[in-house]
Design an enzyme around this catalytic site. Structure first.
Site, PDB file in Angstrom:
ATOM      1  N   GLU A 151     -10.999 -30.701 -10.089  1.00 22.06           N
ATOM      2  CA  GLU A 151     -11.240 -31.779 -11.154  1.00 22.06           C
ATOM      3  C   GLU A 151      -9.883 -31.805 -12.041  1.00 22.06           C
ATOM      4  OE1 GLU A 151     -12.673 -28.957 -11.731  1.00 22.06           O
ATOM      5  OE2 GLU A 151     -11.412 -28.486 -13.697  1.00 22.06           O
ATOM      6  N   SER A 205       4.824 -23.550 -22.939  1.00 23.45           N
ATOM      7  CA  SER A 205       4.167 -23.779 -21.944  1.00 23.45           C
ATOM      8  C   SER A 205       4.742 -25.145 -20.888  1.00 23.45           C
ATOM      9  CB  SER A 205       2.568 -23.838 -22.155  1.00 23.45           C
ATOM     10  OG  SER A 205       2.481 -24.772 -23.141  1.00 23.45           O
ATOM     11  N   LYS A 247       1.410 -24.494 -15.180  1.00 24.49           N
ATOM     12  CA  LYS A 247       0.072 -24.708 -14.291  1.00 24.49           C
ATOM     13  C   LYS A 247       0.476 -24.445 -12.809  1.00 24.49           C
ATOM     14  CE  LYS A 247      -3.049 -27.172 -17.110  1.00 24.49           C
ATOM     15  NZ  LYS A 247      -2.354 -27.635 -18.253  1.00 24.49           N
TER      16      LYS A 247
HETATM   17  C1  LIG Z   1      -2.793 -27.384 -19.704  1.00 23.32           C
HETATM   18  C2  LIG Z   1      -1.777 -26.992 -20.415  1.00 23.32           C
HETATM   19  C3  LIG Z   1      -2.091 -26.133 -21.549  1.00 23.32           C
HETATM   20  C4  LIG Z   1      -3.458 -25.510 -21.775  1.00 23.32           C
HETATM   21  O1  LIG Z   1      -3.876 -24.817 -20.875  1.00 23.32           O
HETATM   22  P1  LIG Z   1      -4.201 -23.176 -20.957  1.00 23.32           P
HETATM   23  O2  LIG Z   1      -4.781 -22.707 -19.652  1.00 23.32           O
HETATM   24  O3  LIG Z   1      -4.515 -22.856 -22.180  1.00 23.32           O
HETATM   25  O4  LIG Z   1      -2.601 -22.509 -20.665  1.00 23.32           O
HETATM   26  C5  LIG Z   1      -0.999 -25.529 -22.434  1.00 23.32           C
HETATM   27  N1  LIG Z   1       0.275 -26.409 -22.465  1.00 23.32           N
HETATM   28  C6  LIG Z   1       0.613 -27.270 -21.297  1.00 23.32           C
HETATM   29  C7  LIG Z   1       1.790 -27.837 -21.067  1.00 23.32           C
HETATM   30  C8  LIG Z   1      -0.576 -27.658 -20.412  1.00 23.32           C
HETATM   31  O5  LIG Z   1      -0.046 -28.376 -19.349  1.00 23.32           O
END
Ligand SMILES: *Cc1c(COP(=O)(O)O)cnc(C)c1O
Length: 405
Positions: free
Chosen positions: A123, A388, A101
């Site tokens: 938000e 992610s 993010k």
């Molecule tokens: C917020 C988050 C997601 C989901 O958000 P996307 O916009 O779909 O990428 C996925 N993995 C992690 C670790 C997150 O913090």
């Protein structure tokens, strides 16, 4: 590569179009006041973000502050345990703050700074976006207002503390159900009031144009790095690329690097407890076309046509829609969207931790679970998954709900 009449060689020049459409999806369904604000951002994006000064500054920040490029790790033990397919992960868990993010937050707040804004507004639900934005705001010395429902504030105490330590104002939203939906409305209202001095920073490839495009572009560093690194490591492209899809930002970042390649692309949605409405958040798999939060996409609706209640073990994935570009790629068939349940996710969470020494975010564990399934059906080849984020934030909850394995 031409796929169903879309030329992916020149895809990024044409999608989205001038009005923010990916085919019929996207656009900006907002008040006239907000339209002015969006036009300002759109114009700034196309001038500032294409300037060498901006690009070089963002590159420097990615290297010196975020710790990019993040590596790709070959999961040798896990691969061997499943058969002959080789599994790899792009390590966004090693990006500063432990998830992808920050990639778009640093871009958005740098843009705000170049535009002469003093404040950023957003938000947050589970608090992950709020923490990433508060981090970026602290780095740039900007004010930061994070709108959050009373219920979420109580549930997410560690993230609330993080935001406050980083100097953000956490603005409590008390009306209605006092969760994410009310927080979105309150943040948009504040933005309509304050847009001369402030900029709204969205948390995924969502919302009115130009956000889905901007966030994709800022996240595309994930796919650009991953493609080059994978080629360097193996001399080939992966046969398949996999990422989890909530709003869709880590996946769009990853996928954007491979859309023009002969690579199978899979977006993984949360099946939660099952297929009944309210038990999952698989909007692209089970949803229909509709407008919410300022854009047209595919969404899960209740009997009145309003956004349906959704559920997933991963709070970062429980959103009743996904970004418009995903809806477009879904209809086109360029990306295949499929689902993974809570139980499969928790298995993958423990398996990756035990076999590779990487504790994944519970969101990312959806992608890992799917990659593991693919490995069994493919027989041979390679799969690159987007990890992610890291799972420290999820450990207590997983142990409490599912027990230590
Ligand atoms: C917020 C988050 C997601 C989901 O958000 P996307 O916009 O779909 O990428 C996925 N993995 C992690 C670790 C997150 O913090």
């Amino acid at each position: 590569m031409i796929f169903n009449n879309v030329d992916f060689e020149t895809y990024f020049k044409h999608y989205p179009d001038q009005n923010g459409y990916f085919g019929k999806y996207g656009g900006a369904y907002i008040s006239d006041e907000l339209k002015n604000a969006m036009r300002e951002i759109d114009e700034a994006y196309f001038t500032i973000c294409k300037s060498a000064k901006f690009i070089n500054e963002l590159r420097r920040i990615r290297r010196d502050f975020q710790g990019r490029p993040t590596p790709i790790t070959h999961l040798e033990r896990l691969s061997n345990s499943l058969g002959n397919v080789q599994l790899y992960v792009k390590r966004e868990d090693l990006n500063h703050t432990g998830a992808h993010k920050l990639n778009h937050c640093m871009g958005e707040v740098l843009l705000a700074k170049f535009m002469g804004k003093k404040k950023v507004i957003a938000e947050t639900g589970a608090g992950q976006h709020g923490v990433a934005l508060a981090t970026a705001a602290a780095y740039f010395g900007m004010e930061c207002d994070i709108y959050m429902g009373t219920v979420d504030i109580a549930k997410q105490a560690p993230n609330v503390a993080r935001m406050k330590i980083l100097g953000a104002n956490v603005v409590e939203v008390t009306h209605g159900l006092a969760t994410l939906k009310e927080a979105v409305d309150a943040a948009f209202e504040a933005y309509a009031r304050e847009y001369k001095d402030a900029i709204y920073c969205i948390g995924s490839v969502l919302g009115p144009h130009p956000f889905p495009m901007m966030v994709r572009d800022f996240q595309s560093i994930v796919g650009i790095e991953a493609r080059a690194q994978f080629l360097e490591m193996t001399g080939e492209l992966p046969d398949a690329v996999v990422a989890c899809v909530g709003g869709g930002s880590n996946s769009m970042g990853m996928f954007s690097g491979f859309l023009n390649d002969p690579v199978d692309i899979y977006g993984v949605e949360p099946l939660g407890r099952g297929t009944a409405l309210g038990d999952h958040a698989a909007s692209l798999t089970y949803g229909t076309e509709g407008i919410m939060h300022g854009f047209n996409s595919i969404m899960l609706k209740d009997e009145n046509g309003d956004p349906a209640p959704v559920y997933s073990v991963a709070s970062g994935l429980d959103y009743p829609s996904s970004g418009p570009e995903h809806a477009f790629l879904h209809d086109l068939g360029r990306v295949k969207y499929d689902v993974i349940s809570d139980d499969e996710t928790v298995d993958a969470f423990y398996t990756l931790s035990r076999m590779e020494g990487i504790i994944p975010a519970i969101e990312s564990a959806h992608a890992v679970a799917y990659g593991m399934k693919l490995a069994k059906t493919m027989g041979r080849g390679s799969v690159l998954m987007c990890l992610s984020g890291r799972g420290d934030k999820d450990m207590d909850f997983i142990i409490e709900q599912y027990g230590m394995r």
